[in-house]
Scaffold this motif. Structure first.
Motif, mmCIF file in Angstrom:
data_model
loop_
_atom_site.group_PDB
_atom_site.id
_atom_site.type_symbol
_atom_site.label_atom_id
_atom_site.label_comp_id
_atom_site.label_asym_id
_atom_site.label_seq_id
_atom_site.Cartn_x
_atom_site.Cartn_y
_atom_site.Cartn_z
ATOM 1 N N SER A 13 39.539 33.610 38.378
ATOM 2 C CA SER A 13 38.449 34.475 38.840
ATOM 3 C C SER A 13 37.770 33.865 40.069
ATOM 4 C CB SER A 13 37.431 34.678 37.722
ATOM 5 O OG SER A 13 38.025 35.303 36.602
ATOM 6 N N PRO A 50 43.096 36.270 35.185
ATOM 7 C CA PRO A 50 41.713 36.364 35.648
ATOM 8 C C PRO A 50 40.959 37.474 34.921
ATOM 9 C CG PRO A 50 43.107 37.583 37.146
ATOM 10 C CD PRO A 50 44.026 36.977 36.107
ATOM 11 N N LEU A 53 36.707 41.234 38.370
ATOM 12 C CA LEU A 53 35.718 40.602 39.250
ATOM 13 C C LEU A 53 34.579 41.506 39.682
ATOM 14 C CD1 LEU A 53 38.072 38.516 41.574
ATOM 15 C CD2 LEU A 53 36.911 37.817 39.466
ATOM 16 N N ARG A 70 47.996 39.527 39.811
ATOM 17 C CA ARG A 70 47.503 39.040 38.525
ATOM 18 C C ARG A 70 48.694 38.830 37.609
ATOM 19 N NH1 ARG A 70 45.977 43.075 36.411
ATOM 20 N NH2 ARG A 70 46.284 44.602 38.072
#
Length: 206
Positions: A13, A50, A53, A70
């Motif tokens: 992240s 992650p 966001l 990802r």
């Protein structure tokens, strides 16, 4: 010049946010200072598990600047939060926040492109890994290490010749080979066929 930022979990992240900030900074300063010796500077990101966001506006801006991928295990809950379809807070559900504009709501969405690996891709005990399909989200803490950490160590061990790979989840080795047990994976393993709160991935599995 080509820069790739990477990380796992919280590190992924942070790497995503840093890639976005870095590419923004580079673009603005290249224009202001007319730096031509370096040529075009491109910042990409390879993000392992992650969390999401930001909202759709941030995601659109991110995807224009950064080529991100990802990499995630199908039963890992971290890439599903905040606000993914598989959990309570999803793309159609506002997530309470303390934003300065006082809206108190924030719709999260995923950045970049996704590369998933699944239980059947595991080099050892694929049947045991498939049992994570039966996870009850009220028990996620018990199996968090397996789904979020050991799964990545196990999958990528086939490319790194790593014998200490945390691939083993059950005491009976069904698809054998060397390896170590993922800490905490043997206790109360999710063998139930129809848990009370199955993951969406489990519902869509054959």
């Amino acid at each position: 010049t080509h820069v790739v930022l990477t990380g796992h979990s919280l590190g992924a992240s942070v790497a995503g946010l840093l890639a976005y900030a870095t590419q923004n900074y580079v673009n603005k300063n290249m224009k202001l200072r007319s730096i031509s010796k370096l040529g075009q500077v491109k910042v990409d990101a390879a993000l392992f598990a992650p969390a999401n966001l930001g909202d759709a506006i941030f995601t659109a801006a991110f995807d224009k600047l950064v080529n991100a991928r990802r990499i995630q295990f199908q039963y890992d809950i971290v890439p599903m939060v905040p606000c993914a379809p598989q959990v309570t807070a999803c793309r159609t559900t506002p997530v309470p926040t303390t934003q300065p504009d006082n809206t108190g709501l924030w719709h999260y969405s995923t950045i970049g492109g996704g590369i998933d690996f699944v239980a059947t891709d595991m080099p050892q005990q694929p049947q045991a890994w498939a049992l994570l399909c039966n996870l009850d989200f009220t028990q996620i803490k018990m199996f968090f290490l397996a789904s979020h950490t050991c799964s990545y160590e196990c999958y990528f061990s086939q490319y790194a010749s790593d014998a200490n790979n945390n691939c083993l989840l059950k005491s009976a080795i069904t698809d054998g080979g060397i390896g170590t047990f993922c800490t905490g994976a043997l206790a109360a393993f999710p063998d139930a066929a129809t848990p009370q709160y199955p993951s969406k991935a489990c519902l869509s599995a054959p």
